[in-house]
Enzyme design. Structure first.
Site, PDB file in Angstrom:
ATOM      1  CE  LYS A 118      -4.430  -0.905   2.051  1.00  0.00           C
ATOM      2  NZ  LYS A 118      -4.490  -2.225   2.632  1.00  0.00           N
ATOM      3  CD  GLU A 202      -5.469   5.541   3.395  1.00  0.00           C
ATOM      4  OE1 GLU A 202      -6.644   5.266   3.722  1.00  0.00           O
ATOM      5  OE2 GLU A 202      -4.922   5.076   2.392  1.00  0.00           O
ATOM      6  CG  HIS A 237     -13.191  -5.271   6.464  1.00  0.00           C
ATOM      7  ND1 HIS A 237     -13.446  -3.982   6.071  1.00  0.00           N
ATOM      8  CD2 HIS A 237     -12.722  -5.188   7.734  1.00  0.00           C
ATOM      9  CE1 HIS A 237     -13.139  -3.157   7.051  1.00  0.00           C
ATOM     10  NE2 HIS A 237     -12.702  -3.861   8.081  1.00  0.00           N
ATOM     11  CD  GLU A 277     -10.808  -2.208  -3.124  1.00  0.00           C
ATOM     12  OE1 GLU A 277     -10.887  -3.430  -3.202  1.00  0.00           O
ATOM     13  OE2 GLU A 277     -10.600  -1.607  -2.043  1.00  0.00           O
ATOM     14  CD  GLU A 290      -7.084  -2.418  -0.815  1.00  0.00           C
ATOM     15  OE1 GLU A 290      -7.094  -3.640  -1.001  1.00  0.00           O
ATOM     16  OE2 GLU A 290      -6.982  -1.904   0.313  1.00  0.00           O
ATOM     17  CG  ASN A 292      -8.516  -5.331  -5.331  1.00  0.00           C
ATOM     18  OD1 ASN A 292      -7.699  -5.328  -4.416  1.00  0.00           O
ATOM     19  ND2 ASN A 292      -9.739  -4.868  -5.195  1.00  0.00           N
ATOM     20  NE  ARG A 294      -9.584 -10.160  -6.353  1.00  0.00           N
ATOM     21  CZ  ARG A 294      -9.364  -9.341  -5.333  1.00  0.00           C
ATOM     22  NH1 ARG A 294      -8.140  -9.056  -4.960  1.00  0.00           N
ATOM     23  NH2 ARG A 294     -10.378  -8.792  -4.693  1.00  0.00           N
TER      24      ARG A 294
HETATM   25  C1  MV4 Z   1     -10.733   3.486   4.956  1.00  0.00           C
HETATM   26  C2  MV4 Z   1     -11.965   3.892   5.521  1.00  0.00           C
HETATM   27  C3  MV4 Z   1     -12.081   5.198   5.894  1.00  0.00           C
HETATM   28  N1  MV4 Z   1     -11.039   6.049   5.749  1.00  0.00           N
HETATM   29  N2  MV4 Z   1      -9.744   4.373   4.824  1.00  0.00           N
HETATM   30  C4  MV4 Z   1     -11.690  -1.160   4.693  1.00  0.00           C
HETATM   31  C5  MV4 Z   1     -11.169  -2.186   3.758  1.00  0.00           C
HETATM   32  C6  MV4 Z   1      -9.991  -1.587   3.102  1.00  0.00           C
HETATM   33  N3  MV4 Z   1      -9.981  -1.918   1.708  1.00  0.00           N
HETATM   34  C7  MV4 Z   1     -10.100  -0.127   3.348  1.00  0.00           C
HETATM   35  N4  MV4 Z   1     -11.175   0.078   4.272  1.00  0.00           N
HETATM   36  C8  MV4 Z   1     -11.490   1.315   4.698  1.00  0.00           C
HETATM   37  N5  MV4 Z   1     -10.520   2.239   4.553  1.00  0.00           N
HETATM   38  C9  MV4 Z   1      -9.906   5.604   5.204  1.00  0.00           C
HETATM   39  N6  MV4 Z   1      -8.892   6.466   5.068  1.00  0.00           N
HETATM   40  C10 MV4 Z   1     -12.974   2.961   5.654  1.00  0.00           C
HETATM   41  C11 MV4 Z   1     -12.739   1.663   5.244  1.00  0.00           C
HETATM   42  C12 MV4 Z   1     -13.835   0.758   5.422  1.00  0.00           C
HETATM   43  C13 MV4 Z   1     -14.459   0.169   4.344  1.00  0.00           C
HETATM   44  C14 MV4 Z   1     -14.040   0.405   3.043  1.00  0.00           C
HETATM   45  C15 MV4 Z   1     -14.644  -0.202   1.992  1.00  0.00           C
HETATM   46  C16 MV4 Z   1     -15.734  -1.025   2.220  1.00  0.00           C
HETATM   47  C17 MV4 Z   1     -16.175  -1.276   3.496  1.00  0.00           C
HETATM   48  C18 MV4 Z   1     -15.544  -0.688   4.568  1.00  0.00           C
HETATM   49  C19 MV4 Z   1     -15.990  -0.945   5.844  1.00  0.00           C
HETATM   50  C20 MV4 Z   1     -15.363  -0.364   6.900  1.00  0.00           C
HETATM   51  C21 MV4 Z   1     -14.280   0.475   6.687  1.00  0.00           C
END
Ligand code: MV4
Length: 663
Positions: A118, A202, A237, A277, A290, A292, A294
């Site tokens: 990341k 972040e 998640h 994403e 991020e 992915n 795939r």
């Molecule tokens: C975050 C966020 C809020 N702020 N980053 C969760 C999975 C990972 N891919 C990143 N995630 C998150 N990152 C910042 N700076 C909230 C989440 C997050 C989330 C993101 C996507 C889908 C569902 C989620 C559920 C909880 C938190």
């Protein structure tokens, strides 16, 4: 890149089937690989060739790159499609394929490795001008550097493992005072889970939407996007619902987020299918999260709105051909919505469910696509992901897609295992979801922890279950012999036959009686009331029954005599007749009510009133289905009464004797 005519699919379940179908449609020869647990799995039977690659645990089979490469060589495959999960984002495997002369159907190992970290991914994205969440991804990992960065960013901050993904090792920190502890915990978690304790910080975005953009690049300079998917509805998640397009998307926002995603892919020289994403905040600003590298689980919603076959395009690009599409060739039509059907039990904290699939019968219809990895008779094992199918619906509008998806779920029968089907329907039914307003906080906000399990059966449902069960027992007792005049079924020479059926356990229990009233009509007693149930149609799987003038459709499956699973157009319910089991100790109140487990003839009664018995002692022998069933005492005690004599015909649930427990 050398052309290939045979492709090995290094995966299992629905995605292996999905890839094999397209490969076959393109005229390619196919090779499946399988673990010992999957020797008879559907993907093995669909492929032209199949190679056993090891024992059930994934680490020794589907995750073992060397065995898969050896299988490709043994079976004559020149290309490997990794699907998702397993080795799909393993840069070492992609490199090993290339070294073995095999085409890895995916991006180059450098792109996989880059996006796997990341911190590095974010540095590259910032440099490429892709909007990112303000944060820190520096090399200085000291507490002091991280604390200074957190203050600069401003609380709340997210602490994430640089090597992580999908929310693992992630922490929300609300205030400065909690930072040091969060850093220590995140480091240790990250080291254990990913073998690296590098962290990034972040700015935390509150209640974001998860919006991801499908990108595609060929080796000829074309990189395009195929619109977005909204995957905001997640539980721990794990994605629950995915849809395309995002309900709040506008043409302008799509143009900007799409351009950012294409730029992300271009900046790293990406090739093949990828997903970028983003978090979309309440103000409509988007931030790279991020990438992915795939094909994703949820790619079907993109296929349904674009009309493209993403696997066919992956293969085309891997063959070295140009994509053959420009950005202008991608048009979005209507709306698609997908739910992930899991073998897991919402009533037990979503515990994975394993065992044989008693019945799998997916819905079919206009705008419905079901990608499944299971079949009737196949077992769901504890070794792999418990997702058994993706149910997808398309409609001109989002609301049509949503309603079709609810209908498809109701029409899809899966018996023998607990599933999240009822939970999925309840998610789709929520007003906030129906309005397109769900964010990543949706499930936490809408479902209390104790509210995830679903509700109890209604009296009408219990009455139908009792009648279905009565009929199954009756048909078994009267011999599939078919010589019995149908008019004699349910006929009794003495008192009207009353069968007792008891459902439920610790909490609510339902004690029912079923009394034949002639023809296909039954009086069903429950508490002080009585319902009239008519059997209009009862096939092997489907039934139509009428309760007090209202007709219901149902599907059912009998997992064992005394246990019937019924779906009343929706969730599967398990009806276990407690009286069908010679287990008096389990009876409410611990009393010793011994009931006949099924219809049959009492061959022998081995005890008399006043006899002392111990748990396990033989009480009676019942003959049913040409087999003798020994009924044993469930408790220690004294036989208080004997209600039936040898030679008697008894119905399932009839009281045979009572035992009074020892003090
Ligand atoms: C975050 C966020 C809020 N702020 N980053 C969760 C999975 C990972 N891919 C990143 N995630 C998150 N990152 C910042 N700076 C909230 C989440 C997050 C989330 C993101 C996507 C889908 C569902 C989620 C559920 C909880 C938190």
């Amino acid at each position: 890149m050398t052309p290939f005519d045979t492709i090995l699919v290094a995966n299992r379940g629905e995605i292996a089937l999905r890839i094999l179908r397209t490969a076959r449609a393109l005229g390619l020869r196919t090779v499946a690989v399988h673990s010992a647990a999957d020797a008879t799995a559907p993907h093995v039977r669909l492929a032209d060739r199949a190679v056993a690659i090891g024992p059930a645990p994934a680490a020794e089979s589907y995750l073992d790159g060397a065995r898969i490469i050896a299988a490709a060589q043994a079976a004559g495959a020149q290309a490997v499609h990794p699907g998702y999960g397993f080795l799909a984002e393993n840069a070492d495997f992609a490199r090993a394929c290339a070294e073995a002369g095999l085409t890895f159907i995916g991006p180059g190992p450098e792109a996989i490795a880059l996006m796997g970290n990341k911190a590095e991914a974010k540095r590259r994205m910032v440099a490429a001008g892709v909007p990112c969440v303000p944060g820190y991804e520096g090399a200085d990992q000291s507490d002091a550097a991280l604390a200074a960065a957190a203050r600069e960013i401003g609380f709340p901050v997210m602490v994430k493992a640089a090597a992580g993904g999908g929310g693992r090792g992630m922490r929300l920190v609300e205030r400065d005072a909690d930072l040091a502890e969060a850093l220590a915990a995140a480091r240790s978690e990250a080291r254990n889970a990913f073998g690296s304790d590098e962290l990034i910080l972040e700015k935390a975005i509150r209640r974001p939407r998860h919006v991801e953009v499908q990108v595609f690049a060929d080796g000829h300079g074309t990189t395009i996007h195929m619109g977005e998917r909204d995957c905001s509805v997640q539980r721990r998640h794990q994605k629950v619902v995915e849809e395309a397009p995002c309900p709040v998307m506008t043409p302008d926002l799509r143009a900007r987020i799409g351009a950012a995603a294409v730029e992300a892919a271009r900046a790293i020289g990406y090739r093949g299918a990828g997903t970028v994403e983003f978090l979309l905040d309440a103000d409509g600003a988007f931030h790279f999260l991020e990438m992915n590298t795939r094909l994703q689980v949820e790619h079907p919603v993109t296929e349904m709105v674009t009309g493209l076959d993403l696997v066919a395009l992956q293969i085309r690009v891997a063959q070295g051909l140009p994509l053959g599409l420009d950005q202008d060739d991608v048009t979005l039509n209507g709306h698609a919505m997908e739910v992930r059907l899991y073998a897991e039990d919402p009533a037990q904290g979503f515990l994975p469910a394993t065992g044989p699939v008693g019945l799998w019968r997916p819905a079919a219809g206009d705008g419905i696509r079901i990608d499944a990895g299971i079949e009737t008779g196949q077992a769901v094992t504890p070794f792999y992901d418990p997702m058994v199918a993706k149910v997808v619906a398309w409609g001109e509008t989002r609301e049509t897609a949503r309603r079709r998806l609810l209908g498809a779920l109701a029409e899809t029968a899966l018996f023998g295992l607990a599933t999240n089907k009822g939970f999925l329907a309840r998610v789709l039914d929520r007003p906030a979801f129906a309005a397109g307003a769900a964010t990543t906080a949706f499930i936490d906000e809408e479902f209390a922890p104790g509210d995830l399990a679903g509700d109890a059966p209604t009296p009408a449902e219990a009455a139908m279950a009792a009648v279905v069960q009565f009929r199954l027992d009756r048909d078994r007792a009267f011999g599939q012999s078919r010589n019995v005049d149908p008019r004699l079924l349910d006929w009794s020479s003495g008192e009207p036959l009353v069968t007792h059926i008891a459902y439920g356990g610790e909490d609510g229990s339902l004690d029912l009686t079923v009394s034949p009233r002639g023809g296909d009509t039954y009086a069903v007693g429950l508490d002080d009331g009585e319902m009239t149930v008519r059997v209009l149609d009862l096939g092997a799987v489907d039934g139509r029954l009428e309760v007090d003038g209202v007709r219901h459709r149902l599907t059912f499956w009998e997992s064992a005599p005394g246990i019937v699973e019924i779906a009343f157009g929706g969730n599967r319910r398990v009806f276990r007749n407690r009286l069908a089991f010679a287990d008096p100790a389990a009876e409410a109140g611990g009393g010793g009510q011994v009931a006949a487990p099924m219809h049959g003839a009492l061959l022998e009664v081995a005890v008399a009133e006043g006899d002392r018995v111990a748990a396990g002692d033989r009480l009676a022998v019942l003959e049913a289905m040409k087999m003798q069933h020994v009924i044993r005492a469930g408790i220690d005690g004294t036989v208080a009464s004997v209600r039936a004599a040898a030679g008697a015909q008894v119905a399932a649930g009839d009281l045979l004797m009572e035992i009074v427990a020892d003090e």
